[in-house]
Design an enzyme around this catalytic site. Structure first.
Site, PDB file in Angstrom:
ATOM      1  N   ASN A   9       3.327   6.135  -0.593  1.00 51.59           N
ATOM      2  CA  ASN A   9       3.116   4.829   0.015  1.00 51.59           C
ATOM      3  C   ASN A   9       4.205   4.585   1.063  1.00 51.59           C
ATOM      4  OD1 ASN A   9       3.545   1.983   0.433  1.00 51.59           O
ATOM      5  ND2 ASN A   9       2.175   1.579  -1.266  1.00 51.59           N
ATOM      6  N   ASP A  11       4.632   1.835   3.020  1.00 51.33           N
ATOM      7  CA  ASP A  11       4.828   0.419   3.382  1.00 51.33           C
ATOM      8  C   ASP A  11       6.269   0.090   3.748  1.00 51.33           C
ATOM      9  OD1 ASP A  11       2.198   0.078   2.698  1.00 51.33           O
ATOM     10  OD2 ASP A  11       2.591  -1.042   0.856  1.00 51.33           O
ATOM     11  N   HIS A  12       7.209   0.672   2.974  1.00 51.05           N
ATOM     12  CA  HIS A  12       8.586   0.203   3.154  1.00 51.05           C
ATOM     13  C   HIS A  12       9.292   0.807   4.357  1.00 51.05           C
ATOM     14  CE1 HIS A  12       8.166  -2.430  -0.090  1.00 51.05           C
ATOM     15  NE2 HIS A  12       7.727  -1.457  -0.874  1.00 51.05           N
ATOM     16  N   ARG A  20      13.544  -6.118  11.853  1.00 53.26           N
ATOM     17  CA  ARG A  20      14.094  -6.327  13.193  1.00 53.26           C
ATOM     18  C   ARG A  20      13.025  -6.723  14.217  1.00 53.26           C
ATOM     19  NH1 ARG A  20      19.338  -4.085  14.608  1.00 53.26           N
ATOM     20  NH2 ARG A  20      20.607  -4.962  12.973  1.00 53.26           N
ATOM     21  N   HIS A  45      -0.607  -0.453   2.478  1.00 51.83           N
ATOM     22  CA  HIS A  45      -1.166  -1.732   2.037  1.00 51.83           C
ATOM     23  C   HIS A  45      -1.140  -2.686   3.216  1.00 51.83           C
ATOM     24  CE1 HIS A  45      -0.930  -5.149  -1.218  1.00 51.83           C
ATOM     25  NE2 HIS A  45      -1.887  -5.356  -0.340  1.00 51.83           N
ATOM     26  N   ARG A  47      -1.367  -6.048   4.024  1.00 47.08           N
ATOM     27  CA  ARG A  47      -1.352  -7.345   3.331  1.00 47.08           C
ATOM     28  C   ARG A  47      -1.879  -8.437   4.249  1.00 47.08           C
ATOM     29  NH1 ARG A  47       2.003  -7.534  -1.534  1.00 47.08           N
ATOM     30  NH2 ARG A  47       1.604  -9.762  -1.395  1.00 47.08           N
ATOM     31  N   ARG A  51       3.184  -8.504   6.208  1.00 46.67           N
ATOM     32  CA  ARG A  51       4.651  -8.491   6.123  1.00 46.67           C
ATOM     33  C   ARG A  51       5.241  -7.113   6.411  1.00 46.67           C
ATOM     34  NH1 ARG A  51       5.668  -9.305  -0.299  1.00 46.67           N
ATOM     35  NH2 ARG A  51       4.446 -11.154   0.082  1.00 46.67           N
ATOM     36  N   HIS A  52       4.450  -6.057   6.215  1.00 46.95           N
ATOM     37  CA  HIS A  52       4.992  -4.741   6.585  1.00 46.95           C
ATOM     38  C   HIS A  52       4.007  -3.962   7.464  1.00 46.95           C
ATOM     39  CE1 HIS A  52       2.933  -3.923   2.807  1.00 46.95           C
ATOM     40  NE2 HIS A  52       3.942  -4.287   2.036  1.00 46.95           N
ATOM     41  N   GLU A  72      -4.829   0.213   0.772  1.00 45.30           N
ATOM     42  CA  GLU A  72      -4.809  -0.857  -0.247  1.00 45.30           C
ATOM     43  C   GLU A  72      -5.068  -2.184   0.424  1.00 45.30           C
ATOM     44  OE1 GLU A  72      -1.118  -1.112  -2.291  1.00 45.30           O
ATOM     45  OE2 GLU A  72      -1.223   0.930  -3.004  1.00 45.30           O
ATOM     46  N   THR A 102       6.059  -7.885  -4.582  1.00 46.63           N
ATOM     47  CA  THR A 102       5.194  -6.714  -4.535  1.00 46.63           C
ATOM     48  C   THR A 102       4.010  -7.015  -5.455  1.00 46.63           C
ATOM     49  OG1 THR A 102       5.079  -4.323  -4.937  1.00 46.63           O
ATOM     50  CG2 THR A 102       6.542  -5.574  -6.378  1.00 46.63           C
ATOM     51  N   THR A 103       3.019  -6.121  -5.491  1.00 45.56           N
ATOM     52  CA  THR A 103       1.831  -6.389  -6.303  1.00 45.56           C
ATOM     53  C   THR A 103       2.243  -6.526  -7.764  1.00 45.56           C
ATOM     54  OG1 THR A 103       0.783  -4.852  -4.772  1.00 45.56           O
ATOM     55  CG2 THR A 103      -0.553  -5.641  -6.603  1.00 45.56           C
ATOM     56  N   GLU A 153      -6.712   2.774 -10.713  1.00 44.05           N
ATOM     57  CA  GLU A 153      -5.284   3.084 -10.657  1.00 44.05           C
ATOM     58  C   GLU A 153      -4.608   2.201 -11.693  1.00 44.05           C
ATOM     59  OE1 GLU A 153      -3.336   3.407  -6.841  1.00 44.05           O
ATOM     60  OE2 GLU A 153      -1.421   2.799  -7.716  1.00 44.05           O
ATOM     61  N   HIS A 198       3.188   2.311  -9.414  1.00 48.57           N
ATOM     62  CA  HIS A 198       3.984   1.107  -9.265  1.00 48.57           C
ATOM     63  C   HIS A 198       5.314   1.245 -10.004  1.00 48.57           C
ATOM     64  CE1 HIS A 198       5.159  -2.941  -8.408  1.00 48.57           C
ATOM     65  NE2 HIS A 198       4.166  -2.983  -7.553  1.00 48.57           N
ATOM     66  N   GLY A 220       5.915   4.683  -3.695  1.00 49.72           N
ATOM     67  CA  GLY A 220       6.421   4.261  -2.395  1.00 49.72           C
ATOM     68  C   GLY A 220       7.890   3.939  -2.377  1.00 49.72           C
ATOM     69  N   HIS A 221       8.248   2.809  -2.999  1.00 47.77           N
ATOM     70  CA  HIS A 221       9.577   2.250  -2.826  1.00 47.77           C
ATOM     71  C   HIS A 221      10.683   3.255  -3.145  1.00 47.77           C
ATOM     72  CE1 HIS A 221      13.058  -0.356  -3.803  1.00 47.77           C
ATOM     73  NE2 HIS A 221      12.616  -1.029  -2.762  1.00 47.77           N
TER      74      HIS A 221
END
Ligand code: PXP
Length: 244
Positions: A9, A11-12, A20, A45, A47, A51-52, A72, A102-103, A153, A198, A220-221
């Site tokens: 993932n 996203d981050h 920035r 994802h 959203r 946001r990302h 997602e 997060t989810t 999932e 997750h 991901g994270h």
């Protein structure tokens, strides 16, 4: 026993860019590096609050990636229209709350069965397969199968939280719950793919990766966090090694 596939993932990477409001680091470039490091698929994802990941990221990634896109999204008309346009290999429907970090939990497929079923049908019309992000709950598994999901999932967030608090007995209990949910799902429909994800990290992933029957882990994270210290390619490779 087959080890699960690894979906990364990204996203981050986009979270860092959005901090920035500029053009780097580029999550699409990150996704390509993850693929080079052996990722089996890329998850992102989109959203509702953007946001990302941004819409343009999804389109850019789709045009250059070599593996599978797992997009997602919330179960909304706006997201359905975007998915129909992008035509990812997979869509994973997730619940979404604006204020959450997060989810936070699985989708209530039992409560929203009719709506989710119609979204699955729309995805199938364009050849996209559908995964539903759910908690380890037999009723949710039954309903997901009944409305034609191609995969579920399983939410490993509870497991990850217990790990952070070092609650050994509860960790074992949660692993058994996940194990039973995977076995139940495969028993009810052997063709259903069972993924999980997750909060998984290099430290906690092995107990989940070693549960028989899990097709893919979406992580991901922790991979993006590890990449700060070891580089993205090493972070992807190390996560896979940590599967055991
Ligand atoms: N799977 C789903 C459905 C998610 O929503 C997320 C978080 O976006 C993940 C997996 C990955 O979770 P993490 O970033 O904690 O590894």
């Amino acid at each position: 026993m087959n080890k699960p596939l690894l979906g990364v993932n990204i996203d981050h990477i986009a979270t860092l860019r959005q901090a920035r409001g500029i053009s780097y680091p580029d999550p699409v470039l990150g996704a390509l590096l993850c693929e080079q490091a052996g990722a089996d698929g890329i998850t992102l994802h989109l959203r509702e609050d953007r946001r990302h990941i941004q819409d343009a990221d999804v389109y850019r990634l789709k045009s250059v990636m070599k593996t599978r896109m797992n997009l997602e999204m919330a179960v909304t008309d706006e997201m359905l229209a975007i998915a129909c346009d992008v035509k990812p290999e997979w869509v994973c429907f997730v619940p979404e709350k604006r204020q959450e970090l997060t989810t936070e939990g699985g989708l209530d497929v039992v409560k929203s069965a009719k709506k989710i079923a119609s979204f699955i049908q729309e995805m199938h019309k364009i050849g996209t397969q559908v995964s539903l992000f759910i908690d380890t709950d037999f009723a949710q598994i039954d309903q997901s199968i009944a409305i034609g999901a191609d995969a579920i999932e399983i939410h490993t967030g509870v497991y990850a939280q217990l790990w952070l608090k070092n609650k050994q007995q509860a960790i074992t209990g949660e692993v058994i719950r996940i194990q039973k949910a995977v076995a139940y799902a495969k028993q009810q429909n052997p063709r259903l793919l069972v993924n999980a994800g997750h909060g998984l990290t290099r430290d906690n992933v092995a107990l989940i990766a070693q549960i028989g029957g899990i097709h893919e882990l979406n992580i991901g994270h922790a991979i993006i966090a590890d990449s700060v210290f070891m580089g993205l390619e090493n972070a992807v490779k190390s996560m896979r090694q940590a599967f055991g």
